[in-house]
Design a protein around this motif. Structure first.
Motif, PDB file in Angstrom:
ATOM      1  N   ARG A 283       0.858  -1.193   0.000  1.00 46.94           N
ATOM      2  CA  ARG A 283       0.000   0.000   0.000  1.00 46.94           C
ATOM      3  C   ARG A 283       0.889   1.236   0.000  1.00 46.94           C
ATOM      4  O   ARG A 283       1.876   1.309   0.732  1.00 46.94           O
ATOM      5  N   LEU A 284       0.523   2.228  -0.786  1.00 46.69           N
ATOM      6  CA  LEU A 284       1.340   3.440  -0.886  1.00 46.69           C
ATOM      7  C   LEU A 284       0.541   4.674  -0.453  1.00 46.69           C
ATOM      8  O   LEU A 284      -0.669   4.739  -0.649  1.00 46.69           O
ATOM      9  N   PRO A 285       1.234   5.662   0.094  1.00 50.77           N
ATOM     10  CA  PRO A 285       0.567   6.905   0.497  1.00 50.77           C
ATOM     11  C   PRO A 285       0.504   7.891  -0.663  1.00 50.77           C
ATOM     12  O   PRO A 285       0.968   9.020  -0.552  1.00 50.77           O
ATOM     13  N   ILE A 286      -0.057   7.458  -1.775  1.00 50.59           N
ATOM     14  CA  ILE A 286       0.011   8.239  -3.015  1.00 50.59           C
ATOM     15  C   ILE A 286      -1.391   8.424  -3.577  1.00 50.59           C
ATOM     16  O   ILE A 286      -2.176   7.480  -3.623  1.00 50.59           O
TER      17      ILE A 286
END
Lengths: 402, 126, 91
Positions: free
Chosen positions: A238-241
């Motif tokens: 999971r990415l904070p993008i």
């Protein structure tokens, strides 16, 4: 493309092999720079760069080519200052012309609050080894005589921070310089190959799935713009993008000389002159996430209006081209680089609106991480676990503009 | 106002001489929007003598097709340049304040706009 | 430009609206701290259909729930008020 012929670029693209030591997904500036530094600094050439379209087709070809280091927190100032210095040496290092030109960058303040922000920017830059000074309106007029200090009566220019080493370079040439340098040393750069997923075995990366079959590799770097979340989700990361559109446009040729790069946080706009004489104008991101690459007339109208408040001479120019890129924005406006928690899977993303200026330092750092397995100090603050460690780097110097 | 149509085509970026001598598919509309760039609307692949040419699918433009007579009346009041101009040509400028490419042939005129501006043109042309 | 069909005002340009994200957290994430971290920082960033909220700031000043394809910016559906409430709860 004329430039290909003019300077006889020798790009030799490869057919993909079944296995590599390193696979880099994304043939933009960051992916190709990483491959270049892997080959030149670390002697690693069993490397493939896989590009879905043609090299530089994504955000490397859609940005506004500004190189600067006047950011707002120490970690980013140091990182971008290093990148700015690598850009200064890049033509010598690669023996390729990238049309690098130092222009000086003015960041304007229109309110007391803005003045405080620009004074703070000058101080934090100076403290971290980047040259930025606060300048008064008289000095501003000397640097950029086209500015209307009254700001059309609405946005008076009260002061600015001035970043003398702010520069621009020709984006295609940066991409080609790194691509050629990597190819010459044996790196495979493959165009027209779509990577659909990352293959893992347990907590390890074993390769990628492409539309031309699987490719094995113990190290995979995602240097993807725009589709990084989808790609990394195939490995459970999971990415904070969040991906937003960013629009820009150029006018026709301006007969005069416009030396500096001018930016304004409060007006959400910045302008510079290209080597062809066009005025290049960019703005903030659109607020909703989207991958549609759609431009809008409304953006042209509102951004032109703001630009004219500061640069009235542009009223006589016509808009030639408009385009849209997609920006991968992190919550703290700072890149996300390094390990992902899946062994062998590395990511360089969050390049939002500041990716072009970071290409050399980003590529160099990712190459060092791949070659040594250790995260370089310069990019350690940008690791994805900063969110869990409560070490976010909220940077007003990024502020969602270029 | 006739229904606007999204132009499904190919965008070709190449050196000017290769575009000058390119072989375009039969019955296609070729819009030479810049010396080094053309948009080809229609089926089939263009043949361009340039190994570095970029040929990409493109659906970013839309067009409103008008009979020449009708277009002349409309554009006479909405164009910011003089209209009509005789002959076959591609011109670009503001129509009703929106940037439009006007592709003119002996019988018809195509008003070509980025598809994301289409509603602006439609609203202003009424 | 992205155009949104407001149930009160008809189809209007996106500049009149404020965007409202409906955060989604993976169901297999069970640890409360990990869920908090995910809610605060991580994004699903869907390429495809998303359900999202829009506030008609420069119009009727009401919220609506919209189904949009992020690859094309086509709005496929404005979810009715009752089902919108449900999707809020499930999010």
């Amino acid at each position: 493309m004329n430039e290909f012929v003019e300077r006889r670029v020798k790009l030799r693209f490869a057919e993909p092999r079944r296995a590599y030591d390193v696979v880099i997904v994304g043939g933009g500036g960051h992916g190709l720079a990483t491959a270049y530094y892997l080959a030149t600094r670390h002697g690693l050439t069993n490397v493939a760069v896989l590009e879905r379209g043609y090299i530089g087709a994504g955000n490397s070809g859609r940005n506004t080519t500004v190189i600067r280091a006047n950011y707002g927190v120490p970690a980013t100032v140091r990182f971008y200052q290093h990148s700015l210095e690598l850009y200064q040496r890049l033509e010598t290092e690669t023996d390729r012309s990238i049309m690098h030109k130092e222009k000086g960058l003015l960041w304007l303040a229109h309110t007391e609050m803005g003045l405080r922000a620009e004074r703070a920017r000058a101080r934090i830059n100076t403290a971290c080894g980047s040259e930025t000074v606060f300048v008064e309106p008289e000095e501003i007029m000397r640097i950029c005589p086209q500015l209307d200090l009254a700001g059309a009566g609405r946005y008076p220019i009260l002061g600015a921070s001035y970043h003398p080493h702010g520069a621009t370079a020709r984006h295609d040439r940066v991409v080609w310089a790194y691509a050629e340098g990597a190819m010459d040393r044996g790196v495979d750069v493959v165009q027209r190959i779509a990577v659909n997923g990352i293959r893992t075995s347990g907590d390890w990366v074993v390769g990628v799935d492409t539309d031309q079959g699987p490719i094995d590799a113990p190290v995979v770097l995602s240097a993807v713009g725009g589709h990084v979340t989808s790609l990394c989700s195939t490995a459970g990361v999971r990415l904070p993008i969040r991906t937003h559109p960013l629009q820009a446009f150029v006018t026709n040729h301006y007969q005069g000389t416009f030396e500096a790069i001018v930016a304004s946080t409060e007006l959400l706009f910045y302008a510079s002159q290209t080597a062809r004489g066009e005025m290049l104008i960019g703005a903030e991101i659109d607020r909703q996430p989207s991958y549609s690459y759609r431009s809008s007339f409304d953006f042209l109208a509102s951004c032109s209006g703001r630009a004219l408040a500061l640069l009235p001479f542009m009223a006589n120019l016509r808009i030639l081209r408009q385009w849209t890129g997609v920006c991968d924005m992190s919550p703290d406006y700072t890149p996300v680089m390094g390990k992902t928690g899946v062994d062998g899977l590395l990511v360089t993303t969050g390049w939002g609106t500041w990716g072009f200026k970071a290409i050399p330092a980003g590529g160099e750092a990712m190459a060092e991480l791949i070659a040594t397995g250790a995260t370089p100090d310069l990019i350690a603050p940008f690791s994805i676990d900063r969110f869990a460690r409560d070490r976010t780097l909220a940077d007003r110097g990024s502020s969602g503009t270029h | 106002m006739p229904e606007p149509k999204v132009l499904q085509g190919r965008r070709v970026v190449s050196v000017p001489v290769a575009l000058d001598t390119a072989v375009w598919p039969a019955n296609s509309i070729v819009l030479r929007v810049a010396p080094d760039e053309a948009l080809v609307v229609g089926d089939g692949d263009p043949v361009v003598d340039d190994p570095h040419a970029l040929i990409e699918d493109d659906a970013s433009l839309a067009a409103i097709t008008l009979p020449l007579a009708e277009a002349g009346d409309l554009l006479a009041t909405l164009c910011d340049w003089e209209w009509p101009i005789a002959g076959e040509f591609l011109s670009q400028g503001l129509v009703a304040g929106v940037p439009v490419r006007v592709w003119t042939r002996s019988d018809r005129v195509l008003l070509i706009v980025p598809s994301s501006y289409l509603h602006e043109v439609e609203e202003r042309l009424g | 430009m992205l155009r949104l069909p407001c149930p009160q005002c008809g189809e209007r340009g996106v500049v009149e609206f404020r965007y409202g994200e409906i955060p989604t957290i993976p169901e297999d994430l069970t640890d409360p701290a990990a869920r908090d971290l995910d809610r605060a920082f991580m994004r699903t960033n869907t390429e495809g259909m998303v359900t999202e909220r829009w506030f008609h700031e420069a119009g009727c000043r009401r919220w609506m729930t919209v189904l949009r394809d992020t690859r094309t910016d086509q709005v496929l559906e404005v979810v009715s008020r009752s089902s919108a409430r449900q999707s809020d709860r499930s999010a």
